[in-house]
Motif scaffolding. Structure first.
Motif, PDB file in Angstrom:
ATOM      1  N   ILE A   5       0.851  -1.189   0.000  1.00 38.24           N
ATOM      2  CA  ILE A   5       0.000   0.000   0.000  1.00 38.24           C
ATOM      3  C   ILE A   5       0.883   1.234   0.000  1.00 38.24           C
ATOM      4  O   ILE A   5       1.703   1.426   0.901  1.00 38.24           O
ATOM      5  CB  ILE A   5      -0.933   0.011   1.226  1.00 38.24           C
ATOM      6  CG1 ILE A   5      -1.762  -1.272   1.269  1.00 38.24           C
ATOM      7  CG2 ILE A   5      -1.839   1.226   1.206  1.00 38.24           C
ATOM      8  CD1 ILE A   5      -2.721  -1.350   2.438  1.00 38.24           C
ATOM      9  N   LYS A  13      -4.153   6.459   3.869  1.00 35.98           N
ATOM     10  CA  LYS A  13      -3.531   5.158   3.604  1.00 35.98           C
ATOM     11  C   LYS A  13      -3.505   4.267   4.844  1.00 35.98           C
ATOM     12  O   LYS A  13      -3.943   3.113   4.805  1.00 35.98           O
ATOM     13  CB  LYS A  13      -2.111   5.417   3.095  1.00 35.98           C
ATOM     14  CG  LYS A  13      -1.359   4.210   2.598  1.00 35.98           C
ATOM     15  CD  LYS A  13      -0.054   4.633   1.958  1.00 35.98           C
ATOM     16  CE  LYS A  13       0.760   5.479   2.893  1.00 35.98           C
ATOM     17  NZ  LYS A  13       1.156   4.757   4.118  1.00 35.98           N
ATOM     18  N   SER A  14      -2.989   4.803   5.953  1.00 31.08           N
ATOM     19  CA  SER A  14      -2.907   3.989   7.167  1.00 31.08           C
ATOM     20  C   SER A  14      -4.280   3.754   7.786  1.00 31.08           C
ATOM     21  O   SER A  14      -4.530   2.711   8.389  1.00 31.08           O
ATOM     22  CB  SER A  14      -1.962   4.637   8.192  1.00 31.08           C
ATOM     23  OG  SER A  14      -0.623   4.536   7.730  1.00 31.08           O
ATOM     24  N   PHE A  17      -5.541   0.886   5.782  1.00 28.36           N
ATOM     25  CA  PHE A  17      -4.808  -0.313   6.180  1.00 28.36           C
ATOM     26  C   PHE A  17      -5.352  -0.841   7.511  1.00 28.36           C
ATOM     27  O   PHE A  17      -5.601  -2.034   7.673  1.00 28.36           O
ATOM     28  CB  PHE A  17      -3.316  -0.001   6.302  1.00 28.36           C
ATOM     29  CG  PHE A  17      -2.501  -1.121   6.901  1.00 28.36           C
ATOM     30  CD1 PHE A  17      -2.063  -2.175   6.117  1.00 28.36           C
ATOM     31  CD2 PHE A  17      -2.168  -1.124   8.250  1.00 28.36           C
ATOM     32  CE1 PHE A  17      -1.318  -3.215   6.667  1.00 28.36           C
ATOM     33  CE2 PHE A  17      -1.416  -2.160   8.800  1.00 28.36           C
ATOM     34  CZ  PHE A  17      -0.996  -3.197   8.009  1.00 28.36           C
ATOM     35  N   ASN A  18      -5.512   0.051   8.492  1.00 30.78           N
ATOM     36  CA  ASN A  18      -6.046  -0.347   9.806  1.00 30.78           C
ATOM     37  C   ASN A  18      -7.408  -0.997   9.669  1.00 30.78           C
ATOM     38  O   ASN A  18      -7.705  -2.010  10.301  1.00 30.78           O
ATOM     39  CB  ASN A  18      -6.199   0.885  10.710  1.00 30.78           C
ATOM     40  CG  ASN A  18      -4.891   1.347  11.286  1.00 30.78           C
ATOM     41  OD1 ASN A  18      -3.919   0.613  11.284  1.00 30.78           O
ATOM     42  ND2 ASN A  18      -4.858   2.581  11.748  1.00 30.78           N
ATOM     43  N   SER A  27      -1.843   5.952  12.870  1.00 29.86           N
ATOM     44  CA  SER A  27      -2.370   6.830  11.829  1.00 29.86           C
ATOM     45  C   SER A  27      -2.518   8.212  12.444  1.00 29.86           C
ATOM     46  O   SER A  27      -3.190   8.381  13.457  1.00 29.86           O
ATOM     47  CB  SER A  27      -3.731   6.309  11.364  1.00 29.86           C
ATOM     48  OG  SER A  27      -4.309   7.206  10.453  1.00 29.86           O
ATOM     49  N   THR A  34       4.428   6.609  10.250  1.00 32.70           N
ATOM     50  CA  THR A  34       4.621   5.171  10.026  1.00 32.70           C
ATOM     51  C   THR A  34       6.063   4.972   9.560  1.00 32.70           C
ATOM     52  O   THR A  34       6.342   5.124   8.386  1.00 32.70           O
ATOM     53  CB  THR A  34       3.672   4.657   8.918  1.00 32.70           C
ATOM     54  OG1 THR A  34       2.400   5.277   9.067  1.00 32.70           O
ATOM     55  CG2 THR A  34       3.503   3.167   8.974  1.00 32.70           C
ATOM     56  N   ASN A  38       4.187  -1.549   8.185  1.00 34.95           N
ATOM     57  CA  ASN A  38       3.227  -2.343   8.953  1.00 34.95           C
ATOM     58  C   ASN A  38       2.742  -3.479   8.071  1.00 34.95           C
ATOM     59  O   ASN A  38       2.471  -3.275   6.893  1.00 34.95           O
ATOM     60  CB  ASN A  38       2.032  -1.473   9.357  1.00 34.95           C
ATOM     61  CG  ASN A  38       2.427  -0.399  10.342  1.00 34.95           C
ATOM     62  OD1 ASN A  38       2.804  -0.694  11.466  1.00 34.95           O
ATOM     63  ND2 ASN A  38       2.356   0.846   9.918  1.00 34.95           N
ATOM     64  N   PHE A  68      -0.884  -7.630   3.546  1.00 32.36           N
ATOM     65  CA  PHE A  68      -0.827  -6.209   3.193  1.00 32.36           C
ATOM     66  C   PHE A  68       0.399  -5.579   3.850  1.00 32.36           C
ATOM     67  O   PHE A  68       0.633  -5.771   5.042  1.00 32.36           O
ATOM     68  CB  PHE A  68      -2.082  -5.468   3.671  1.00 32.36           C
ATOM     69  CG  PHE A  68      -3.327  -5.784   2.891  1.00 32.36           C
ATOM     70  CD1 PHE A  68      -3.626  -5.091   1.729  1.00 32.36           C
ATOM     71  CD2 PHE A  68      -4.201  -6.777   3.315  1.00 32.36           C
ATOM     72  CE1 PHE A  68      -4.783  -5.372   1.005  1.00 32.36           C
ATOM     73  CE2 PHE A  68      -5.360  -7.067   2.604  1.00 32.36           C
ATOM     74  CZ  PHE A  68      -5.644  -6.364   1.435  1.00 32.36           C
ATOM     75  N   ASP A  70       1.979  -1.939   4.550  1.00 32.03           N
ATOM     76  CA  ASP A  70       1.707  -0.497   4.543  1.00 32.03           C
ATOM     77  C   ASP A  70       3.012   0.239   4.844  1.00 32.03           C
ATOM     78  O   ASP A  70       3.598   0.061   5.910  1.00 32.03           O
ATOM     79  CB  ASP A  70       0.659  -0.181   5.618  1.00 32.03           C
ATOM     80  CG  ASP A  70       0.500   1.312   5.850  1.00 32.03           C
ATOM     81  OD1 ASP A  70       0.515   2.069   4.866  1.00 32.03           O
ATOM     82  OD2 ASP A  70       0.365   1.722   7.020  1.00 32.03           O
TER      83      ASP A  70
END
Length: 364
Positions: A5, A13-14, A17-18, A27, A34, A38, A68, A70
């Protein structure tokens, strides 16, 4: 399947992802919160596995899964180390595909690194950094190939390929925009260029856009036009909605999606889009010990599919006993499917289909 990602800082983005991995990545409304990549692992939802588990009551159920990765928001100069860019870029070289999150919403409370919302400009910023990073990789490959060429003249065609790719990158083109033969594609796999990887643009929209209709979002339309020109996929998504879905109990999620006129979550859509983009399918194995999904490339033949389970299965392949999931469900049991002649014996040339339930016979 491993998806990287990427995106500029503060594009959601984060948050996305979360939401899709529930992995709890940090985030925040500032760049580079970040630092380390992750990683989250998500089971691929598959109702066929649920039905087979009901039928066989196995000791173990194993689903296909997606990993995934990140990485921190990339910025201009990332390929030269700005914002720890090189470290971040290395994290996605081994991914199968890229999910590029693009901001398609206005919010005065969330800063944008360039001061305004312009998704196509943001895409070009990221792509340029990926191109610069890939240029370094291809130049190293060219240097090594030139040295090896002195003792092996057969490498001339290989060198010509790498130089053609370098020329395209220098012109600002993505490596995947070129046409390749099957042999050339095999060579390019060993160079690990990021711009060779297929891309899904996740157009992150405001929560309201899903109730009003995505077609009214001009930013999404601009991303679609850009993506069409480079043969990439676009998936509108609301990171905020996905965040809310992730916090609900499974039985509440369906009601919530219905209220928003959504048939499935962004995660489910992303998984389907990723499978389609990479040409992947799942075959199944079922029995009392285990019910399991196995992910393979579309077009894979039975012996190679068997090799996913164990190399001995491929090496000593005799035949595959195959029934399609739909046929098994219609019959209600394997015994009934056999009686109706729906369990087939397939040989080495059989091309696997999505939803095949297989028992491999082998001898080593």
């Amino acid at each position: 399947m491993k998806l990287g990602i990427v995106g500029l800082p503060n594009v959601g983005k984060s948050t996305l992802f979360n939401a899709i991995t529930q992995a709890g990545a940090e985030s925040a409304n500032y760049p580079f919160c970040t630092i380390e990549p992750n990683v989250g692992i998500v089971d691929v939802p598959d109702e066929r596995i649920d039905r087979l588990a009901e039928m066989y009551a196995p000791k173990k159920v194993t689903r296909a899964y997606i990993e995934f990765v990140d990485i921190a928001g990339l910025v201009k100069g990332a390929s030269k180390g700005e914002g720890l860019g090189n470290k971040f870029l290395a994290s996605i070289r081994e991914c199968d595909a890229i999910v590029h999150v693009v901001r398609c919403f206005e919010d005065a409370n969330i800063t944008h690194v360039d001061g305004s919302v312009d998704p196509v400009r943001d895409i070009e910023t990221i792509n340029l950094e990926l191109i610069f990073s890939d240029l370094e990789m291809i130049e190293r490959k060219i240097d090594r190939t030139k040295k090896a060429l002195k003792g092996d003249k057969s490498l001339a065609a290989e060198l010509a390929l790498y130089e053609r790719v370098k020329e395209a990158l220098e012109a600002g083109k993505l490596a995947r925009s070129l046409e390749y033969t099957e042999d050339e594609l095999a060579l390019m796999k060993d160079v690990f260029l990021i711009t060779m990887k297929p891309v899904i643009y996740a157009a992150n929209v405001a929560e309201d856009d899903f109730s009003k209709g995505i077609e009214n979002n001009e930013y999404v339309e601009r991303v679609k036009a850009h993506a069409a020109a480079e043969h990439s996929e676009v998936m509108p998504v609301s990171a905020k909605i996905e965040e809310e879905i992730a916090q609900l109990e499974p039985e509440e999620r369906g009601m919530f999606l219905e209220e928003l006129n959504m048939s499935e979550s962004g995660l489910d859509r992303l998984i389907k889009a990723s499978y389609s983009l990479l040409g992947l399918i799942s075959y199944l194995t079922a029995g009392e010990p285990e019910v399991r999904a196995w992910t393979i490339k579309r077009g894979t033949k039975a012996p190679q599919a068997a090799g996913k389970i164990h190399s001995d299965f491929e090496r000593g392949f005799i035949r595959a006993e195959v029934v399609h999931y739909d046929d098994l469900m219609e019959c209600g049991s394997m015994a009934a499917a056999k009686e109706k002649g729906l369990v087939r014996s397939e040989g080495k040339d059989y091309v696997m289909k999505d939803g095949d339930i297989v028992l491999f016979r082998f001898n080593v």
